[in-house]
Design a protein around this motif. Sequence first.
Motif, PDB file in Angstrom:
ATOM      1  N   GLU A   1     -10.745   4.955   8.152  1.00 48.67           N
ATOM      2  CA  GLU A   1     -10.125   4.119   9.198  1.00 48.67           C
ATOM      3  C   GLU A   1     -11.161   3.587  10.178  1.00 48.67           C
ATOM      4  O   GLU A   1     -10.999   2.494  10.724  1.00 48.67           O
ATOM      5  CB  GLU A   1      -9.071   4.919   9.973  1.00 48.67           C
ATOM      6  CG  GLU A   1      -7.848   5.312   9.163  1.00 48.67           C
ATOM      7  CD  GLU A   1      -8.060   6.538   8.302  1.00 48.67           C
ATOM      8  OE1 GLU A   1      -9.159   7.144   8.356  1.00 48.67           O
ATOM      9  OE2 GLU A   1      -7.131   6.902   7.554  1.00 48.67           O
TER      10      GLU A   1
ATOM     11  N   GLN B   1       0.850  -1.220   0.000  1.00 53.83           N
ATOM     12  CA  GLN B   1       0.000   0.000   0.000  1.00 53.83           C
ATOM     13  C   GLN B   1       0.872   1.252   0.000  1.00 53.83           C
ATOM     14  O   GLN B   1       0.620   2.189  -0.729  1.00 53.83           O
ATOM     15  CB  GLN B   1      -0.941  -0.032   1.217  1.00 53.83           C
ATOM     16  CG  GLN B   1      -1.844   1.192   1.302  1.00 53.83           C
ATOM     17  CD  GLN B   1      -2.877   1.116   2.428  1.00 53.83           C
ATOM     18  OE1 GLN B   1      -3.127   0.057   3.002  1.00 53.83           O
ATOM     19  NE2 GLN B   1      -3.486   2.242   2.735  1.00 53.83           N
ATOM     20  N   HIS B   2       1.900   1.274   0.846  1.00 60.11           N
ATOM     21  CA  HIS B   2       2.912   2.331   0.786  1.00 60.11           C
ATOM     22  C   HIS B   2       4.206   1.715   0.259  1.00 60.11           C
ATOM     23  O   HIS B   2       4.597   0.625   0.678  1.00 60.11           O
ATOM     24  CB  HIS B   2       3.127   2.963   2.165  1.00 60.11           C
ATOM     25  CG  HIS B   2       2.018   3.906   2.541  1.00 60.11           C
ATOM     26  ND1 HIS B   2       1.959   4.545   3.749  1.00 60.11           N
ATOM     27  CD2 HIS B   2       0.917   4.320   1.851  1.00 60.11           C
ATOM     28  CE1 HIS B   2       0.865   5.308   3.790  1.00 60.11           C
ATOM     29  NE2 HIS B   2       0.214   5.184   2.664  1.00 60.11           N
ATOM     30  N   TYR B   3       4.859   2.422  -0.643  1.00 59.38           N
ATOM     31  CA  TYR B   3       5.944   1.812  -1.423  1.00 59.38           C
ATOM     32  C   TYR B   3       7.141   2.734  -1.615  1.00 59.38           C
ATOM     33  O   TYR B   3       8.241   2.297  -1.843  1.00 59.38           O
ATOM     34  CB  TYR B   3       5.386   1.398  -2.805  1.00 59.38           C
ATOM     35  CG  TYR B   3       4.505   2.489  -3.379  1.00 59.38           C
ATOM     36  CD1 TYR B   3       5.024   3.541  -4.106  1.00 59.38           C
ATOM     37  CD2 TYR B   3       3.130   2.488  -3.117  1.00 59.38           C
ATOM     38  CE1 TYR B   3       4.223   4.571  -4.575  1.00 59.38           C
ATOM     39  CE2 TYR B   3       2.314   3.521  -3.584  1.00 59.38           C
ATOM     40  CZ  TYR B   3       2.866   4.563  -4.310  1.00 59.38           C
ATOM     41  OH  TYR B   3       2.070   5.580  -4.746  1.00 59.38           O
ATOM     42  N   ASP B   4       6.938   4.084  -1.522  1.00 61.18           N
ATOM     43  CA  ASP B   4       8.059   5.011  -1.719  1.00 61.18           C
ATOM     44  C   ASP B   4       9.149   4.758  -0.685  1.00 61.18           C
ATOM     45  O   ASP B   4       8.844   4.368   0.442  1.00 61.18           O
ATOM     46  CB  ASP B   4       7.596   6.463  -1.501  1.00 61.18           C
ATOM     47  CG  ASP B   4       6.948   7.033  -2.748  1.00 61.18           C
ATOM     48  OD1 ASP B   4       6.998   6.366  -3.787  1.00 61.18           O
ATOM     49  OD2 ASP B   4       6.390   8.138  -2.641  1.00 61.18           O
TER      50      ASP B   4
ATOM     51  N   ASN C   1      -6.307   0.230   4.989  1.00 57.44           N
ATOM     52  CA  ASN C   1      -7.022  -0.669   4.081  1.00 57.44           C
ATOM     53  C   ASN C   1      -6.424  -2.070   4.067  1.00 57.44           C
ATOM     54  O   ASN C   1      -7.146  -3.066   3.936  1.00 57.44           O
ATOM     55  CB  ASN C   1      -7.025  -0.086   2.662  1.00 57.44           C
ATOM     56  CG  ASN C   1      -7.980   1.095   2.535  1.00 57.44           C
ATOM     57  OD1 ASN C   1      -8.836   1.309   3.389  1.00 57.44           O
ATOM     58  ND2 ASN C   1      -7.832   1.866   1.467  1.00 57.44           N
TER      59      ASN C   1
ATOM     60  N   HIS D   1      -2.584  14.984   6.928  1.00 55.08           N
ATOM     61  CA  HIS D   1      -2.843  14.137   5.761  1.00 55.08           C
ATOM     62  C   HIS D   1      -4.244  13.556   5.700  1.00 55.08           C
ATOM     63  O   HIS D   1      -4.583  12.871   4.736  1.00 55.08           O
ATOM     64  CB  HIS D   1      -1.832  12.980   5.706  1.00 55.08           C
ATOM     65  CG  HIS D   1      -2.105  11.907   6.712  1.00 55.08           C
ATOM     66  ND1 HIS D   1      -1.828  12.055   8.047  1.00 55.08           N
ATOM     67  CD2 HIS D   1      -2.658  10.680   6.576  1.00 55.08           C
ATOM     68  CE1 HIS D   1      -2.178  10.955   8.688  1.00 55.08           C
ATOM     69  NE2 HIS D   1      -2.690  10.110   7.830  1.00 55.08           N
TER      70      HIS D   1
ATOM     71  N   ARG E   1       0.063  12.745  -0.249  1.00 56.79           N
ATOM     72  CA  ARG E   1      -1.325  13.129  -0.526  1.00 56.79           C
ATOM     73  C   ARG E   1      -1.507  14.645  -0.353  1.00 56.79           C
ATOM     74  O   ARG E   1      -2.099  15.324  -1.186  1.00 56.79           O
ATOM     75  CB  ARG E   1      -2.265  12.384   0.444  1.00 56.79           C
ATOM     76  CG  ARG E   1      -3.691  12.922   0.461  1.00 56.79           C
ATOM     77  CD  ARG E   1      -4.444  12.377   1.679  1.00 56.79           C
ATOM     78  NE  ARG E   1      -4.839  10.985   1.502  1.00 56.79           N
ATOM     79  CZ  ARG E   1      -5.933  10.591   0.841  1.00 56.79           C
ATOM     80  NH1 ARG E   1      -6.734  11.474   0.297  1.00 56.79           N
ATOM     81  NH2 ARG E   1      -6.236   9.309   0.744  1.00 56.79           N
TER      82      ARG E   1
HETATM   83  C1  UD1 Z   1      -3.094   5.731   4.568  1.00 53.73           C
HETATM   84  C2  UD1 Z   1      -4.117   5.212   5.594  1.00 53.73           C
HETATM   85  C3  UD1 Z   1      -4.204   6.172   6.757  1.00 53.73           C
HETATM   86  C4  UD1 Z   1      -2.844   6.437   7.356  1.00 53.73           C
HETATM   87  C5  UD1 Z   1      -1.916   6.933   6.238  1.00 53.73           C
HETATM   88  C6  UD1 Z   1      -0.515   7.216   6.728  1.00 53.73           C
HETATM   89  C7  UD1 Z   1      -6.034   3.986   4.671  1.00 53.73           C
HETATM   90  C8  UD1 Z   1      -7.473   4.074   4.368  1.00 53.73           C
HETATM   91  N1  UD1 Z   1      -5.444   5.136   5.006  1.00 53.73           N
HETATM   92  O1  UD1 Z   1      -3.575   6.965   4.072  1.00 53.73           O
HETATM   93  O2  UD1 Z   1      -5.027   5.590   7.762  1.00 53.73           O
HETATM   94  O3  UD1 Z   1      -2.956   7.395   8.376  1.00 53.73           O
HETATM   95  O4  UD1 Z   1      -1.860   5.918   5.243  1.00 53.73           O
HETATM   96  O5  UD1 Z   1       0.280   7.642   5.675  1.00 53.73           O
HETATM   97  O6  UD1 Z   1      -5.469   2.932   4.596  1.00 53.73           O
HETATM   98  N2  UD1 Z   1       1.520   7.831  -2.003  1.00 53.73           N
HETATM   99  C9  UD1 Z   1       2.812   7.991  -2.415  1.00 53.73           C
HETATM  100  N3  UD1 Z   1       3.733   7.078  -2.001  1.00 53.73           N
HETATM  101  C10 UD1 Z   1       3.416   6.046  -1.188  1.00 53.73           C
HETATM  102  C11 UD1 Z   1       2.109   5.892  -0.782  1.00 53.73           C
HETATM  103  C12 UD1 Z   1       1.154   6.798  -1.183  1.00 53.73           C
HETATM  104  O7  UD1 Z   1       3.130   8.911  -3.144  1.00 53.73           O
HETATM  105  O8  UD1 Z   1       4.320   5.258  -0.847  1.00 53.73           O
HETATM  106  C13 UD1 Z   1       0.516   8.835  -2.433  1.00 53.73           C
HETATM  107  C14 UD1 Z   1      -0.336   8.363  -3.567  1.00 53.73           C
HETATM  108  O9  UD1 Z   1      -0.543   9.437  -4.403  1.00 53.73           O
HETATM  109  C15 UD1 Z   1      -1.631   7.974  -2.924  1.00 53.73           C
HETATM  110  C16 UD1 Z   1      -1.692   8.912  -1.728  1.00 53.73           C
HETATM  111  O10 UD1 Z   1      -0.348   9.116  -1.339  1.00 53.73           O
HETATM  112  O11 UD1 Z   1      -2.715   8.110  -3.766  1.00 53.73           O
HETATM  113  C17 UD1 Z   1      -2.476   8.354  -0.585  1.00 53.73           C
HETATM  114  O12 UD1 Z   1      -1.991   7.058  -0.189  1.00 53.73           O
HETATM  115  P1  UD1 Z   1      -2.999   5.973   0.460  1.00 53.73           P
HETATM  116  O13 UD1 Z   1      -2.241   4.801   0.950  1.00 53.73           O
HETATM  117  O14 UD1 Z   1      -4.135   5.729  -0.473  1.00 53.73           O
HETATM  118  O15 UD1 Z   1      -3.618   6.750   1.668  1.00 53.73           O
HETATM  119  P2  UD1 Z   1      -2.934   7.634   2.798  1.00 53.73           P
HETATM  120  O16 UD1 Z   1      -3.512   8.980   2.678  1.00 53.73           O
HETATM  121  O17 UD1 Z   1      -1.447   7.488   2.808  1.00 53.73           O
END
Ligand code: UD1
Length: 380
Positions: free
Chosen positions: A139, A47-50, A107, A221, A255
């Motif tokens: 959440e 879900q997070h990858y950067d 998620n 965020h 985000r």
């Molecule tokens: C997610 C969690 C949130 C948590 C947050 C911490 C859910 C529903 N939300 O929200 O509870 O507080 O993580 O960060 O699971 N993006 C990047 N690099 C990454 C990851 C994301 O650039 O490694 C960008 C993307 O454009 C993406 C946006 O951040 O669309 C949001 O990422 P996402 O994981 O969908 O939700 P968070 O807002 O990070």
Amino acid sequence: MMTSTEAPLRVLNIVGARPNFMKIAPLMRVFSDPGSGIEPRLLHTGQHYDAAMKAAFFDQLGIPEPDVDLGVGSASHARQTAAIMERFEPELAAWRPDVVLVVGDVNSTIACALVAVKRGVPVVHVEAGLRSYDRAMPEEINRVLTDQIADLLFTTERDALANLEREGIDPARVHFVGNVMIDTLRANLERARPPAETLTAHGLPPRILEGAQGHGLLTLHRPANVDDPEVLVRLMETLAGVAARVPLIFPVHPRTRERIRAAGIESLLQGRGLYATPPLGYLELLGLMRGARLVLTDSGGLQEETTALGVPCVTLRENTERPVTVSEGTNTVVGSDPAAILAAVDEILAGRGKGGRIPELWDGHAAERIRDCLVRHYRP
Ligand code: UD1
């Protein structure tokens, strides 16, 4: 502890997003101890990858490389959740764990829990029972649903049990063990990066830290704060007002970076007391938080970490799912009203910020209690 004839308990541990990493680190450490009675595996959904959102945490916290990375990446809630579920199912079938352990409320938490329970694998939820009672928060949906299908529920604060009982969950399945995220905080406090080093590394002058008021730390965020341009602009203008009183260091979530750009207010991030950086690693953020005069945030984790550190926290949300940080800790929930935010900041800068005490069982040993409970429960 297990005897030599017993097979170890096979625990598949799930992480997905940044706030999961500091929760899984102490669990992986104690599960990996020889003689723990547990054979752990780690699965990252992707879900997070950067590098800044993932690798920095794995490296700094000594989390082992995941055995599996599903590589799902970013997408809408439906697509992301569905992709995790689809890719997780064959991995679950291949390793056949005795239990699947999920943490937090992202998620990835609900997606993997749902797949596991439907394949008959018991789900263990760490950080269960927290409720904001705000169903507009993604959440909150993830928390409520994960708790409903979990077999064992580990809580971080006593109020959580009442929330779970109200939802019909058998208290026999609920164990108050403390806070694994605070295990990580305590274990790493000595390694926290000095704030001046962090600023220098990001091209900011360390003299920012030297004013009479010291520095504040800002993170933002939540979709409720950043997704609507009108709300975001009003909030950022208020925070610029705060920054005129105390310099604010602002590691910007991807985000939020994107929404600030779309709203055309990037100029607010250039000087005048507000200092933006990319997302920071754990040790950098810990150093900035520990040394801060105050923290302004909409994060769940920072509300708890500031309470553990005794640093005043102003929460930019209308509610909190972590009430112990308000009743016992340093947290004040102010919402998004500009006057309320400025008033809370002025109180702190005048030296009238909340004191607080460390909540019960936030003692650095939650992961050990979870290990003992798992072995007792599933290998009686
Ligand atoms: C997610 C969690 C949130 C948590 C947050 C911490 C859910 C529903 N939300 O929200 O509870 O507080 O993580 O960060 O699971 N993006 C990047 N690099 C990454 C990851 C994301 O650039 O490694 C960008 C993307 O454009 C993406 C946006 O951040 O669309 C949001 O990422 P996402 O994981 O969908 O939700 P968070 O807002 O990070």
